[in-house]
Design a protein around this motif. Sequence first.
Motif, mmCIF file in Angstrom:
data_model
loop_
_atom_site.group_PDB
_atom_site.id
_atom_site.type_symbol
_atom_site.label_atom_id
_atom_site.label_comp_id
_atom_site.label_asym_id
_atom_site.label_seq_id
_atom_site.Cartn_x
_atom_site.Cartn_y
_atom_site.Cartn_z
ATOM 1 N N LEU A 54 0.821 -1.215 0.000
ATOM 2 C CA LEU A 54 0.000 0.000 0.000
ATOM 3 C C LEU A 54 0.852 1.261 0.000
ATOM 4 O O LEU A 54 0.428 2.298 -0.500
ATOM 5 N N ASP A 55 2.050 1.170 0.549
ATOM 6 C CA ASP A 55 2.958 2.324 0.580
ATOM 7 C C ASP A 55 3.659 2.560 -0.753
ATOM 8 O O ASP A 55 4.427 3.508 -0.878
ATOM 9 N N THR A 56 3.419 1.689 -1.725
ATOM 10 C CA THR A 56 4.062 1.829 -3.038
ATOM 11 C C THR A 56 3.001 1.874 -4.131
ATOM 12 O O THR A 56 2.982 1.023 -5.020
ATOM 13 N N PRO A 57 2.085 2.867 -4.085
ATOM 14 C CA PRO A 57 1.003 2.903 -5.072
ATOM 15 C C PRO A 57 1.538 3.098 -6.489
ATOM 16 O O PRO A 57 2.450 3.894 -6.718
ATOM 17 N N GLY A 58 0.982 2.332 -7.420
ATOM 18 C CA GLY A 58 1.381 2.450 -8.815
ATOM 19 C C GLY A 58 2.715 1.810 -9.128
ATOM 20 O O GLY A 58 3.110 1.721 -10.277
ATOM 21 N N GLU A 59 3.410 1.341 -8.105
ATOM 22 C CA GLU A 59 4.713 0.718 -8.294
ATOM 23 C C GLU A 59 4.535 -0.793 -8.188
ATOM 24 O O GLU A 59 3.863 -1.282 -7.292
ATOM 25 N N HIS A 60 5.107 -1.528 -9.097
ATOM 26 C CA HIS A 60 5.033 -2.980 -9.047
ATOM 27 C C HIS A 60 6.411 -3.511 -8.681
ATOM 28 O O HIS A 60 7.358 -3.373 -9.446
ATOM 29 N N LEU A 61 6.514 -4.111 -7.499
ATOM 30 C CA LEU A 61 7.781 -4.632 -7.001
ATOM 31 C C LEU A 61 7.853 -6.128 -7.252
ATOM 32 O O LEU A 61 6.835 -6.819 -7.190
ATOM 33 N N ASN A 62 9.062 -6.629 -7.523
ATOM 34 C CA ASN A 62 9.199 -8.076 -7.559
ATOM 35 C C ASN A 62 9.382 -8.551 -6.124
ATOM 36 O O ASN A 62 9.562 -7.744 -5.204
ATOM 37 N N ALA A 63 9.332 -9.860 -5.897
ATOM 38 C CA ALA A 63 9.389 -10.380 -4.535
ATOM 39 C C ALA A 63 10.699 -10.009 -3.847
ATOM 40 O O ALA A 63 10.709 -9.715 -2.648
ATOM 41 N N GLN A 64 11.807 -10.002 -4.589
ATOM 42 C CA GLN A 64 13.097 -9.660 -3.995
ATOM 43 C C GLN A 64 13.138 -8.192 -3.557
ATOM 44 O O GLN A 64 13.620 -7.871 -2.473
ATOM 45 N N GLU A 65 12.606 -7.286 -4.391
ATOM 46 C CA GLU A 65 12.556 -5.864 -4.019
ATOM 47 C C GLU A 65 11.665 -5.658 -2.792
ATOM 48 O O GLU A 65 11.999 -4.891 -1.889
ATOM 49 N N LEU A 66 10.530 -6.342 -2.784
ATOM 50 C CA LEU A 66 9.623 -6.255 -1.640
ATOM 51 C C LEU A 66 10.306 -6.797 -0.386
ATOM 52 O O LEU A 66 10.246 -6.185 0.684
ATOM 53 N N PHE A 67 10.984 -7.929 -0.517
ATOM 54 C CA PHE A 67 11.710 -8.540 0.600
ATOM 55 C C PHE A 67 12.749 -7.570 1.167
ATOM 56 O O PHE A 67 12.861 -7.412 2.388
ATOM 57 N N THR A 68 13.495 -6.890 0.291
ATOM 58 C CA THR A 68 14.517 -5.942 0.736
ATOM 59 C C THR A 68 13.897 -4.815 1.564
ATOM 60 O O THR A 68 14.411 -4.439 2.610
ATOM 61 N N ARG A 69 12.769 -4.299 1.098
ATOM 62 C CA ARG A 69 12.084 -3.232 1.851
ATOM 63 C C ARG A 69 11.547 -3.742 3.187
ATOM 64 O O ARG A 69 11.624 -3.057 4.200
ATOM 65 N N LEU A 70 11.011 -4.953 3.171
ATOM 66 C CA LEU A 70 10.438 -5.520 4.381
ATOM 67 C C LEU A 70 11.497 -5.803 5.437
ATOM 68 O O LEU A 70 11.252 -5.626 6.628
ATOM 69 N N ARG A 71 12.670 -6.242 4.997
ATOM 70 C CA ARG A 71 13.739 -6.579 5.950
ATOM 71 C C ARG A 71 14.204 -5.355 6.742
ATOM 72 O O ARG A 71 14.696 -5.497 7.857
ATOM 73 N N ARG A 72 14.040 -4.173 6.167
ATOM 74 C CA ARG A 72 14.394 -2.952 6.906
ATOM 75 C C ARG A 72 13.489 -2.769 8.118
ATOM 76 O O ARG A 72 13.900 -2.227 9.127
ATOM 77 N N GLN A 73 12.239 -3.221 7.980
ATOM 78 C CA GLN A 73 11.271 -3.078 9.069
ATOM 79 C C GLN A 73 11.246 -4.296 9.994
ATOM 80 O O GLN A 73 10.967 -4.172 11.173
ATOM 81 N N ASP A 74 11.487 -5.473 9.410
ATOM 82 C CA ASP A 74 11.441 -6.714 10.182
ATOM 83 C C ASP A 74 12.571 -7.630 9.716
ATOM 84 O O ASP A 74 12.418 -8.350 8.730
ATOM 85 N N PRO A 75 13.699 -7.622 10.417
ATOM 86 C CA PRO A 75 14.851 -8.431 10.007
ATOM 87 C C PRO A 75 14.592 -9.937 10.041
ATOM 88 O O PRO A 75 15.358 -10.704 9.470
ATOM 89 N N THR A 76 13.499 -10.368 10.683
ATOM 90 C CA THR A 76 13.200 -11.804 10.732
ATOM 91 C C THR A 76 12.368 -12.272 9.541
ATOM 92 O O THR A 76 12.103 -13.467 9.412
ATOM 93 N N MET A 77 11.950 -11.352 8.679
ATOM 94 C CA MET A 77 11.112 -11.696 7.516
ATOM 95 C C MET A 77 11.888 -12.626 6.588
ATOM 96 O O MET A 77 13.056 -12.387 6.294
ATOM 97 N N GLY A 78 11.230 -13.679 6.121
ATOM 98 C CA GLY A 78 11.863 -14.629 5.213
ATOM 99 C C GLY A 78 11.413 -14.424 3.779
ATOM 100 O O GLY A 78 10.262 -14.034 3.520
ATOM 101 N N LEU A 79 12.305 -14.677 2.838
ATOM 102 C CA LEU A 79 11.980 -14.530 1.420
ATOM 103 C C LEU A 79 10.856 -15.483 1.010
ATOM 104 O O LEU A 79 9.971 -15.109 0.242
ATOM 105 N N ALA A 80 10.861 -16.708 1.541
ATOM 106 C CA ALA A 80 9.802 -17.670 1.211
ATOM 107 C C ALA A 80 8.439 -17.152 1.677
ATOM 108 O O ALA A 80 7.427 -17.330 0.981
#
Length: 180
Positions: A40-66
């Motif tokens: 929701l914070d990236t309106p109009g932007e389409h991220l691949n799973a790796q890009e999304l994972f990179t952003r998520l890890r900044r907020q939650d270092p325990t987030m897994g790529l799977a």
Amino acid sequence: MPLTVPPHPAEDPVSRCLEALRRTGCRVTPQRRLIVETLLDTPGEHLNAQELFTRLRRQDPTMGLATVYRTVELLADLGLVHRLRQDEGFARFGLAEGHATVRLVCRCCGHSENAPPEVLSALEKWSQDSSFSLVPQGVAFIGTCLSCQKRREEGGLPRAICDQCGCGRRRRGCPRREED
């Protein structure tokens, strides 16, 4: 059949998506909530799973790529997220906007541009005239933007982009190109 989420003025988009997950019997975990919030914070932007994972890890270092892969695929299967394929060898994901979207996407640099309202109006009129009910979805027409066309003419495309056959592939390379 994609799940449609009726908008409710008092509900925020995160709550609507999470409620749609609950209605299908899926658990709403903190990781899934964070993934929806990030999309929701990236309106109009389409991220691949790796890009999304990179952003998520900044907020939650325990987030897994799977976890990211499984969640975006689940959200896409439910119609809550658009899955966009651009001949890159992977899918990009963006939050479904509740209506059809049409965009142009450059196959070289990834720049995208939403269609003007009159294109969507014409699409809606055509579907109504054909007695056809559209499902909210995203459609992308892949091509080459003016900037990349000029760079190709000047011979200034990055090495990662195929400049021999014009296919515009980025990460995985062109199957018609001999390896250097």
